[in-house]
Design a protein around this motif. Structure first.
Motif, PDB file in Angstrom:
ATOM      1  N   LYS A  66       0.771  -1.245   0.000  1.00 46.06           N
ATOM      2  CA  LYS A  66       0.000   0.000   0.000  1.00 46.06           C
ATOM      3  C   LYS A  66       0.799   1.291   0.000  1.00 46.06           C
ATOM      4  O   LYS A  66       0.217   2.367  -0.048  1.00 46.06           O
ATOM      5  N   GLU A  67       2.123   1.228   0.036  1.00 45.52           N
ATOM      6  CA  GLU A  67       2.848   2.495   0.213  1.00 45.52           C
ATOM      7  C   GLU A  67       3.590   2.991  -1.030  1.00 45.52           C
ATOM      8  O   GLU A  67       4.148   4.087  -1.015  1.00 45.52           O
ATOM      9  N   MET A  68       3.608   2.217  -2.102  1.00 48.35           N
ATOM     10  CA  MET A  68       4.461   2.616  -3.221  1.00 48.35           C
ATOM     11  C   MET A  68       3.791   3.615  -4.158  1.00 48.35           C
ATOM     12  O   MET A  68       2.603   3.528  -4.433  1.00 48.35           O
ATOM     13  N   PHE A 111      10.241   7.466  -1.221  1.00 49.15           N
ATOM     14  CA  PHE A 111       8.829   7.841  -1.345  1.00 49.15           C
ATOM     15  C   PHE A 111       7.931   6.705  -0.871  1.00 49.15           C
ATOM     16  O   PHE A 111       8.052   5.589  -1.354  1.00 49.15           O
ATOM     17  N   ARG A 112       7.060   7.032   0.094  1.00 44.50           N
ATOM     18  CA  ARG A 112       6.085   6.025   0.555  1.00 44.50           C
ATOM     19  C   ARG A 112       4.774   6.742   0.843  1.00 44.50           C
ATOM     20  O   ARG A 112       4.770   7.778   1.521  1.00 44.50           O
ATOM     21  N   HIS A 113       3.694   6.160   0.357  1.00 49.82           N
ATOM     22  CA  HIS A 113       2.385   6.771   0.576  1.00 49.82           C
ATOM     23  C   HIS A 113       1.857   6.326   1.932  1.00 49.82           C
ATOM     24  O   HIS A 113       1.163   5.317   2.052  1.00 49.82           O
ATOM     25  N   GLU A 114       2.240   7.092   2.981  1.00 49.75           N
ATOM     26  CA  GLU A 114       1.827   6.764   4.346  1.00 49.75           C
ATOM     27  C   GLU A 114       1.056   7.941   4.902  1.00 49.75           C
ATOM     28  O   GLU A 114       1.017   9.013   4.306  1.00 49.75           O
ATOM     29  N   ARG A 115       0.474   7.776   6.100  1.00 49.84           N
ATOM     30  CA  ARG A 115      -0.234   8.898   6.716  1.00 49.84           C
ATOM     31  C   ARG A 115       0.810   9.835   7.318  1.00 49.84           C
ATOM     32  O   ARG A 115       1.549   9.456   8.227  1.00 49.84           O
ATOM     33  N   GLY A 119       7.778  13.167  11.888  1.00 52.29           N
ATOM     34  CA  GLY A 119       8.768  12.116  11.647  1.00 52.29           C
ATOM     35  C   GLY A 119       8.310  11.065  10.653  1.00 52.29           C
ATOM     36  O   GLY A 119       8.942  10.025  10.496  1.00 52.29           O
ATOM     37  N   ARG A 120       7.175  11.314   9.982  1.00 54.70           N
ATOM     38  CA  ARG A 120       6.710  10.379   8.955  1.00 54.70           C
ATOM     39  C   ARG A 120       6.169  11.170   7.783  1.00 54.70           C
ATOM     40  O   ARG A 120       5.156  11.860   7.898  1.00 54.70           O
ATOM     41  N   LEU A 121       6.876  11.097   6.671  1.00 54.20           N
ATOM     42  CA  LEU A 121       6.493  11.893   5.497  1.00 54.20           C
ATOM     43  C   LEU A 121       6.299  10.977   4.306  1.00 54.20           C
ATOM     44  O   LEU A 121       6.550   9.776   4.393  1.00 54.20           O
TER      45      LEU A 121
HETATM   46 MG    MG Z   1       7.074   1.964   7.691  1.00 62.34          MG
END
Ligand code: MG
Ligand code: ATP
Length: 420
Positions: A66-68, A111-115, A119-121
């Motif tokens: 789910k993050e790519m 690059f990761r599609h996260e919330r 400290g989390r981008l």
């Molecule tokens: Mg992670």
């Protein structure tokens, strides 16, 4: 007419000049440490074939699932991490033929599609360090000790957690035991863990939900199920850390979210960034090189440090060393002649490797002095009509507040300014 402002994307952040000073401090310190440990830099592309990440990171992982950021029609992906690309380059250019053990590092955006949160981008930056071609436990220790040394030099306090994930020889039997344990408590686990118990039961140990954590508290530890080879390897890693004076604790729940890890895994963690506790994470991935088409059984180990999290931790500390300006001279040219002469002089000084600034807006002496102060200039030179007539300017040391007359030539100025 109101013009709609265009803003940066969510999770994509500008790093402003004041912050860049900190970033550079971290990167420069890191490069210096990596050089001392004989690592060479490699620079890699940001876009790769999607297949590279699917095959190395594993289909059933958060990243691939789910993050790519993938361009579906082109089957290419913005890299979510650097290890896969680095190994792709290692194989593609036959680096293992030139030198059997390669020590490489790379620094750049991932690059990761996260919330997004503190400290989390979605675009974040990693320093990625890998040793390819050796399975010697001394290499594991050396690499981990290098990470510890960098944190010490930066003045960041972190704890090192260590685990071993075994190898394809010992993991299947451990996996079966773990699965039996998990099945006995399946009803109490979250939906994700129920699914993971089928696809990848080890990842249940990694769940962040407190009720899942409670359930797996008593789970069998992989460390008690290592085969003799993995057991000896892990003992040597620990002995090495003890010899080098690197403190650590064992964490049997640390399984890491990527499929390719085996044997030694580790994280440097902090309690200062909430849920974003891992500042640096890595481990051994013997077998990944072969899986990507490289030499048979090619071993490797590496880690990735999160630059955003390191910078956040540094910002919690007070230290003038990395906020200091490096401007050496601010030249104030007053009046038309003063400005003109200063303009040429400033250019000449810059050609002599001096960091110089001047204002072109014809502001007052007082306002320019303020500017020089704010910019943290070491010296200020004042050039007005009187000074030009005498051929000397007033040079003020901003630290001691002492003034002296200096000939208005590049060489005379350099002699004083560069004395420090
Ligand atoms: Mg992670
Ligand atoms: P987390 O558990 O925090 O999601 P991770 O296990 O996904 O981390 P890795 O893939 O091992 O992290 O990446 C190594 C390091 O990169 C992390 O320890 C962290 O410092 C940093 N990192 C990972 N994802 C992000 C992100 N989205 N934003 C900022 N930094 C990140």
């Amino acid at each position: 007419m109101t013009v709609l402002k265009i803003k940066a994307l969510k999770g994509f952040k500008d790093i402003l000049p004041d912050e860049v000073t900190l970033w550079k401090y971290v990167e420069d310190t890191a490069r210096d440490v990596f050089r001392r440990f004989n690592f060479s830099e490699i620079r890699l592309p940001i876009l790769e074939q999607t297949e590279l990440f699917a095959r190395s990171i594993g289909e059933d992982t958060d990243i691939v699932e789910k993050e790519m950021y993938t361009f579906v029609d082109k089957q290419v992906t913005m890299r979510p991490e650097a290890t896969a690309s680095l190994i792709r380059a290692y194989i593609e250019h036959g680096l293992y033929i030139q030198k059997p053990v390669q020590r490489l590092f790379t620094i750049g955006p991932m690059f990761r599609h996260e919330r997004p949160q503190k400290g989390r981008l979605r675009q974040f930056h990693q320093m990625d360090i890998e040793i390819l071609g050796s399975e010697n436990p001394l290499v594991d220790t050396e690499l981990i000790a290098m990470g510890a040394m960098l944190f010490t030099e930066l003045g960041i306090s972190v704890d090192l957690e260590l685990n071993s994930l075994g190898c394809p020889k010992c993991r299947p039997s451990y996996r079966a035991r773990l699965l039996a344990f998990i099945e006995s408590r399946l009803d109490a686990l979250c939906e994700d863990c129920k699914r993971r118990s089928v696809t990848n039961p080890l990842r249940v140990l990694d769940c962040k939900k407190s009720y899942c954590r409670e359930q797996v508290e008593e789970a069998p530890s992989i460390l008690e199920h290592l085969c003799p080879d993995c057991d000896v390897h892990f003992s040597h890693v620990q002995e090495g850390l003890q010899q080098l004076g690197v403190e650590y604790s064992l964490n049997k729940f640390m399984v890491r979210g990527l499929d390719y890890y085996c044997r030694t895994t580790f994280e440097f963690v902090t309690s200062d960034l909430g849920a974003q506790s891992a500042v640096c994470a890595g481990g051994r991935y013997d077998g990944l090189i072969e899986k990507l088409g490289g030499p048979k059984g090619g071993p490797g180990i590496g880690f990735a440090m999160g630059l955003e999290r390191m910078v956040l931790l540094l910002q919690l500390r007070e230290n003038a060393a990395f906020t200091r300006s490096d401007l050496e001279l601010f030249v104030i040219g007053l009046g038309e002649k003063g400005e003109q002469l200063s303009y040429g002089l400033v250019h000449e000084m810059r050609g002599q490797k001096c960091r110089v600034a001047m204002d072109h807006e014809g502001r007052s002496l007082k306002s320019q002095m303020k500017q020089a102060n704010k910019a943290g200039a070491k010296y200020v030179l004042i050039v007005g009509d009187d000074e030009i007539e005498k051929g000397t300017g007033v040079l003020k040391d901003m630290e001691t507040q002492q003034q002296q007359e200096v000939e208005l030539t590049c060489s005379a100025l350099l002699e004083v300014v560069k004395k420090h």
